[in-house]
Write an enzyme that holds these catalytic residues in place. Structure first.
Site, short mmCIF file in Angstrom:
data_model
loop_
_atom_site.label_atom_id
_atom_site.label_comp_id
_atom_site.label_asym_id
_atom_site.label_seq_id
_atom_site.Cartn_x
_atom_site.Cartn_y
_atom_site.Cartn_z
N GLY A 10 0.82 -1.21 0.00
CA GLY A 10 0.00 0.00 0.00
C GLY A 10 0.86 1.26 0.00
NE ARG A 72 -2.28 -4.26 -0.86
CZ ARG A 72 -1.61 -3.88 0.22
NH1 ARG A 72 -0.58 -4.57 0.63
NH2 ARG A 72 -2.00 -2.82 0.90
CG ASP A 103 3.69 -8.10 6.56
OD1 ASP A 103 3.25 -7.32 5.69
OD2 ASP A 103 2.95 -8.77 7.30
CB THR A 125 3.03 -0.68 7.13
OG1 THR A 125 1.64 -0.77 7.49
CG2 THR A 125 3.84 -1.13 8.34
CG ASP A 127 -1.77 -1.35 8.83
OD1 ASP A 127 -2.36 -0.29 8.59
OD2 ASP A 127 -2.10 -2.44 8.34
CG ASP A 129 1.45 -4.45 10.71
OD1 ASP A 129 2.31 -3.91 9.99
OD2 ASP A 129 0.51 -5.13 10.24
NE ARG A 171 -4.45 -6.64 5.47
CZ ARG A 171 -5.50 -7.12 4.82
NH1 ARG A 171 -5.95 -8.32 5.11
NH2 ARG A 171 -6.09 -6.42 3.88
O1 F6P Z 1 -0.99 -2.56 4.62
C1 F6P Z 1 -1.55 -1.37 4.98
C2 F6P Z 1 -3.01 -1.35 4.68
O2 F6P Z 1 -3.29 0.00 4.82
C3 F6P Z 1 -3.89 -2.23 5.56
O3 F6P Z 1 -4.24 -1.67 6.78
C4 F6P Z 1 -5.10 -2.43 4.69
O4 F6P Z 1 -5.82 -3.57 5.04
C5 F6P Z 1 -4.49 -2.54 3.34
O5 F6P Z 1 -3.33 -1.73 3.38
C6 F6P Z 1 -5.40 -2.13 2.21
O6 F6P Z 1 -4.71 -2.23 1.04
P1 F6P Z 1 -5.31 -1.98 -0.43
O7 F6P Z 1 -5.23 -0.52 -0.67
O8 F6P Z 1 -4.41 -2.75 -1.33
O9 F6P Z 1 -6.70 -2.50 -0.41
#
Ligand code: F6P
Length: 342
Positions: A10, A72, A103, A125, A127, A129, A171
């Site tokens: 992301g 991704r 990760d 990230t 997040d 995490d 997440r």
């Molecule tokens: O990995 C970071 C994150 O922001 C998560 O919290 C979330 O679930 C995910 O990305 C969403 O990603 P995308 O934009 O690919 O749907």
């Protein structure tokens, strides 16, 4: 040296600040050539490159997103993905690769490291995490956006006597939820670390109402889970790393609260708003320090490592350490937050 660089997963405020720092010191001071790969691992598999120079990376410190693009794409998913990635790196005479990601992206970097690629990881990230670093860049920006939103939603909740359920990203971990919930004075915070009981959530809301407080803010991390058997959640489609696309738990919670308590309940899903726009000053500086540490690691020949924030210092840690398991919110912070909840 020719050094490759990519941003995967992301997008995240601060990515461009890392790119700028790597180029500024890599080309400007060490005299290396920096080659950008477009759209994360997809650009490495498909040999899509972009020239990165000091002039082409000027004026980036405040810009959100990533000038390299991201995806991704997981090369380990396709039969010939790793072979194609290795071919691309050889064809472009890449001596070292800086992978900026979470990760998933860093997991692929570690795998390629096992195939002889000289990799350095940069933790990214919103997040927060990732293990082995105190903070990732982007997190602070996301928390600021979420707490600004909560401040604004408090006004409407109070004026209309409503419950407002605010859904934030997160997440595996509830870092954004707990930080923004604490900063914004939320009344209930639901995080993946502690499965929740919707009956208990409603009991707390009713308790507030019985004591004359007719509005409430419930912050929920997208990855929060109800205790087994207390609510039904829908399952979604998966990405190439096997993650379910999250988002929407707040609507289920909203319906449950409204039907169980009768209180008017609304939902605001902050979602990608948390990843967008300009990074905070803190994240610009952290991203810059990470970028400088990454290019220094390449210069010193330290590979298979990730740059990490430990207290005031930036240090190098083995990539495997960062990938062992997600860093979740600990009991101390949850305990502190609980003093103000309910
Ligand atoms: O990995 C970071 C994150 O922001 C998560 O919290 C979330 O679930 C995910 O990305 C969403 O990603 P995308 O934009 O690919 O749907």
């Amino acid at each position: 040296m020719r050094i490759g660089m990519l941003t995967g997963g992301g997008d995240c405020p601060g990515l461009n600040a890392v790119i700028r720092a790597v180029v500024r010191k890599g080309e400007g001071i060490y005299g290396h050539e920096i080659v950008g790969f477009r759209h994360g691992w997809r650009g490495v598999v498909d040999d899509e490159t972009m020239e990165l120079t000091v002039p082409s990376t000027r004026g980036l410190i405040h810009r959100g997103g990533t000038i390299l693009g991201t995806s991704r794409t997981n090369p380990l998913k396709a039969d010939d993905g790793v072979a194609r990635a290795l071919d691309t790196l050889e064809r472009n005479h890449i001596d070292a690769l800086i992978a900026i990601g979470g990760d998933d992206t860093l997991g692929v970097a570690a795998h390629l490291g096992g195939s002889g690629v000289s990799v350095v990881g940069v933790p990214k990230t919103i997040d927060n995490d990732l293990a082995a670093t105190d903070f990732t860049f982007g997190f602070q920006t996301a928390v600021q956006i979420a707490s600004d939103a909560i401040d604004r939603l408090q006004t409407t909740a109070e004026s209309h006597d409503r419950v407002i359920v605010v859904e934030v990203m997160g997440r595996h971990a509830g870092w954004i939820a707990i930080y923004s919930g604490m900063a914004g004075g939320a009344d209930i915070v639901l995080v993946p670390e502690e499965p929740f009981d919707i009956a208990e959530v409603c009991r707390q809301l009713e308790h507030r109402h019985h004591h004359g407080v007719h509005f409430s803010i419930v912050v929920v991390a997208e990855g929060a889970q109800p205790k087994e058997g207390t609510m039904i959640l829908q399952s979604g489609e998966r990405d190439e790393f096997g993650h379910v696309r999250l988002g929407g738990i707040s609507s289920v919670i909203q319906q449950e609260i409204e039907s169980r308590t009768g209180f008017e309940t609304r939902v605001t899903v902050l979602g990608h708003v948390l990843r967008g726009g300009t990074p905070t000053a803190y994240d610009r500086v952290l991203a810059t320090r990470f970028g400088i540490a990454a290019i220094d690691a390449v210069q010193q020949g330290s590979f298979g490592v990730m740059v990490a924030l430990h207290g005031p210092a930036i240090e190098l840690v083995p990539l495997e350490e960062a990938l062992r398991e997600p860093k979740t919110v600990g009991p101390d912070l949850l305990e502190t937050a609980r003093v103000f909840l309910g």
